[in-house]
Every structure is written in C-alpha cells, then in structure tokens.
Design a protein around this motif. Structure first.
Motif, short mmCIF file in Angstrom:
data_model
loop_
_atom_site.label_atom_id
_atom_site.label_comp_id
_atom_site.label_asym_id
_atom_site.label_seq_id
_atom_site.Cartn_x
_atom_site.Cartn_y
_atom_site.Cartn_z
N GLN A 170 0.82 -1.21 0.00
CA GLN A 170 0.00 0.00 0.00
C GLN A 170 0.86 1.26 0.00
OE1 GLN A 170 -2.49 -0.46 3.45
NE2 GLN A 170 -3.63 -2.17 2.58
N SER A 171 2.09 1.18 -0.41
CA SER A 171 2.98 2.33 -0.42
C SER A 171 3.24 2.78 -1.85
CB SER A 171 4.30 1.98 0.27
OG SER A 171 5.06 1.13 -0.56
N ASP A 172 4.06 3.84 -1.97
CA ASP A 172 4.44 4.33 -3.29
C ASP A 172 5.58 3.51 -3.90
OD1 ASP A 172 2.56 6.36 -3.14
OD2 ASP A 172 3.96 7.77 -2.19
N CYS A 173 6.18 2.64 -3.11
CA CYS A 173 7.26 1.80 -3.63
C CYS A 173 6.68 0.74 -4.56
CB CYS A 173 8.01 1.12 -2.48
SG CYS A 173 8.86 2.27 -1.37
N CYS B 282 4.37 -2.53 12.15
CA CYS B 282 4.12 -1.25 11.45
C CYS B 282 3.46 -1.52 10.10
CB CYS B 282 5.42 -0.47 11.28
SG CYS B 282 6.75 -1.38 10.46
N PRO B 283 2.22 -2.00 10.10
CA PRO B 283 1.57 -2.38 8.84
C PRO B 283 1.32 -1.23 7.87
CG PRO B 283 0.01 -2.39 10.65
CD PRO B 283 1.36 -2.21 11.27
N TYR C 129 7.81 3.30 5.19
CA TYR C 129 9.13 2.66 5.10
C TYR C 129 9.00 1.14 5.23
CZ TYR C 129 10.91 7.39 5.69
OH TYR C 129 11.17 8.73 5.52
N CYS C 130 8.13 0.71 6.15
CA CYS C 130 7.88 -0.72 6.29
C CYS C 130 7.25 -1.29 5.03
CB CYS C 130 6.98 -0.99 7.50
SG CYS C 130 7.75 -0.57 9.09
N GLU C 131 6.35 -0.51 4.44
CA GLU C 131 5.69 -0.96 3.23
C GLU C 131 6.68 -1.10 2.07
OE1 GLU C 131 2.07 -1.62 2.53
OE2 GLU C 131 2.64 -2.14 4.56
N PHE D 292 8.87 -8.53 -1.25
CA PHE D 292 8.44 -9.85 -0.80
C PHE D 292 8.87 -10.97 -1.74
CE2 PHE D 292 5.22 -13.27 -0.81
CZ PHE D 292 5.42 -13.74 0.46
N GLN D 293 8.73 -10.76 -3.06
CA GLN D 293 9.09 -11.83 -4.00
C GLN D 293 10.59 -12.14 -3.97
OE1 GLN D 293 7.51 -11.91 -7.94
NE2 GLN D 293 5.52 -11.11 -7.34
#
Length: 292
Positions: free
Chosen positions: A8-11, A232-233, A237-239, A245-246
């Motif tokens: 859910q982040s911009d990354c 920190c869901p 930065y956590c996102e 993940f892959q």
C-alpha cells in the motif's frame, strides 16, 4: 501466499519472473532428491545425523515441489485457465501454504535435532550409540513430521488471527536461540576438551554451522516481513520493505539449493555416493544406447 504480499505504499512491487521460480524449484528438487536417494542407498550413511539431514532434504523437496506447483497455478490463472478466487483454487492454495509452513517448521526442527545429535556425539561419545539408537531416531523423526503437519494445517486455517503470526515469530526466534546456544556451548566446551572434538567426523561441526548460517540468511528476511506486518503495517518505510516480498521468497527457495551443495562439498562419503550414482547412470545409458 498467506495474504502477506499487499503493498500500500508508493514503492513499486518488485516482481520476479516466473521462470526464475521454476528454475530454482526444479534445481532444488533434483538436488534434494539426490541427497535422499544417496542416504538411502549408502549403508555407511545410515546414521542418526544423516537421517536428520535426509529429513531436512525431504522438507526442502516438499518446499520446492510446492512452490513450483504454486507458480504453475499462477501462470494458469494469468492465462485464464484457473479462477484466482474459485473455491477449489482457494483450497489448493491452503494446501500449498500448509505444505510450505510444514517444510519451514520441519527444517528448523531438523536443524535442532542435528544440533542435539552433534552435542551428544562430542560430549557423550562413549554412550552415543546407546543414547542415539536408530529406533529413537525414527521416533524423533516421526514426532517432527506429525507435529509439523498438524501445526501447519492449524496455522494456515487460523492465519488471519494475530496470535498465529506471533506464534510463527516466537517459534522461529526460540528455535534459533536454542540452536545457537547449543553451538556456542559446544564450541566453548570443545576448546576446553580439545580431544573430544575429534569425535565429530569430517569437520561436522563446521558443516552444520555453515548449514545453520545459510538457513538464517535465507529465512530471516521472510520473518522480518512477518514482524513488519504486525509492528508497522501502515508505515511507508515498512511498506517499502514489504514490496521486496518476492525477492524474499526467492532467497527462501534458494536455501533448498544451497543445502545439498554444502553436503556434497563437505561430506566425502556423500561425494563418493554421488559419484557412484552418476557413473552407474552413465553406464546404464551407454548400455541402453548400445542395444538400440
């Protein structure tokens, strides 16, 4: 996979091509099957330590098969041959996640069993064969496989509950702590009782340390991922870390390739068995070609 890849982040989500997953899955499957077959065929390897190593290879084999199967389902879903949210597909996904979970817990418990076996080998050398009988080894392996299978099904069924994620992390942390303690304790006592370390065959302590180190490196990012989900869901930065993940999955799968390579490099008996298996196969192919 267990609904933990939402970003859910911009990354941007880092995507690994499916052929990479397939290649890793096939190579690791072949390598670990070779280890299992080699241990079964060579009676010199019919010892508790190699039984536990064989168990570790079998868990790696399950993980490789499962991840390859999952990637095939994703490919079929992308081309419209499967429904991503169909009931049968959801059930299959739960089965695959259960198998992956089982292979993870089984790998850790196999490492723990190997660490305990090495401890007994070094510091109870005269009583080793009375303590670590093949019957007891079989019982330990039975407990590991049944426990991991049952817990994996329960954990996937109730994975949405917070306490399951906590259990995952606690299990990982406690197991690593126990294994690290055993290794540190063994090496500290081995320095005091230098002669006893000679009872450990073929540099086994170093081999198992390398195995454990590779396991830690390959699995730690995945469990940091789980910790981030709980701690920190929504933090950006956590996102961003979760967007990798892959890559974490690729690293996790690569562990199943690294282990057999370490066995082959560190164990002269395994290398000899692999060589015999290869030569027998070449001789069989040559005979078959000659008769055609």
């Amino acid at each position: 996979m267990m609904n933990i890849t939402v970003n859910q982040s911009d990354c941007p989500e880092v995507e690994v091509p499916y052929p990479v997953f397939f290649t890793i899955g096939v190579v690791s499957l072949v390598e670990n099957l070779l280890v299992v077959v080699a241990v079964i065929r060579n009676r010199n390897l019919h010892s508790p330590m190699y039984c536990f190593i064989c168990s570790l290879a079998a868990f790696n084999t399950i993980a490789s098969l499962t991840k390859t199967w999952e990637n095939l389902m994703i490919v079929f879903a992308d081309i419209g041959q499967l429904e991503k949210t169909g009931s049968s597909e959801t059930q299959l996904d739960d089965v695959m996640d259960s198998l992956l979970c089982m292979s993870f817990m089984g790998s850790i418990l196999s490492f723990l069993a190997i660490a305990v076996d090495r401890y007994i080998t070094i510091f109870h050398a005269l009583r080793y064969h009375n303590i670590m009988t093949m019957k007891r080894t079989g019982a330990v392996l039975g407990v590991i496989w049944v426990t991991c299978g049952a817990l994996a099904m329960l954990m996937i069924k109730f994975f949405d509950y917070h306490f399951i994620k906590i259990y995952f992390i606690v299990f990982f942390s406690v197991s690593l702590t126990i294994i690290c303690f055993l290794y540190v304790y063994m090496f500290m006592l081995a320095r005091i009782h230098a002669r006893k370390i000679a009872s450990l065959p073929n540099g086994g302590a170093l081999t198992l340390t390398i195995l454990f180190g590779s396991f830690l490196v390959c699995w730690a990012p995945f469990f940091l991922h789980l910790i981030i989900i709980m701690v920190c869901p929504m933090n950006p930065y956590c996102e961003c870390y979760r967007s990798l993940f892959q890559l974490h999955v690729v690293l996790l799968m690569s562990h199943a390739i690294i282990d057999p390579a370490i066995y082959a490099f560190r164990s002269a008996e395994l290398r000899h068995t692999f060589r015999k298996m290869f030569l027998c196969r070449v001789a069989y192919i040559h005979t078959w070609v000659s008769t055609v």
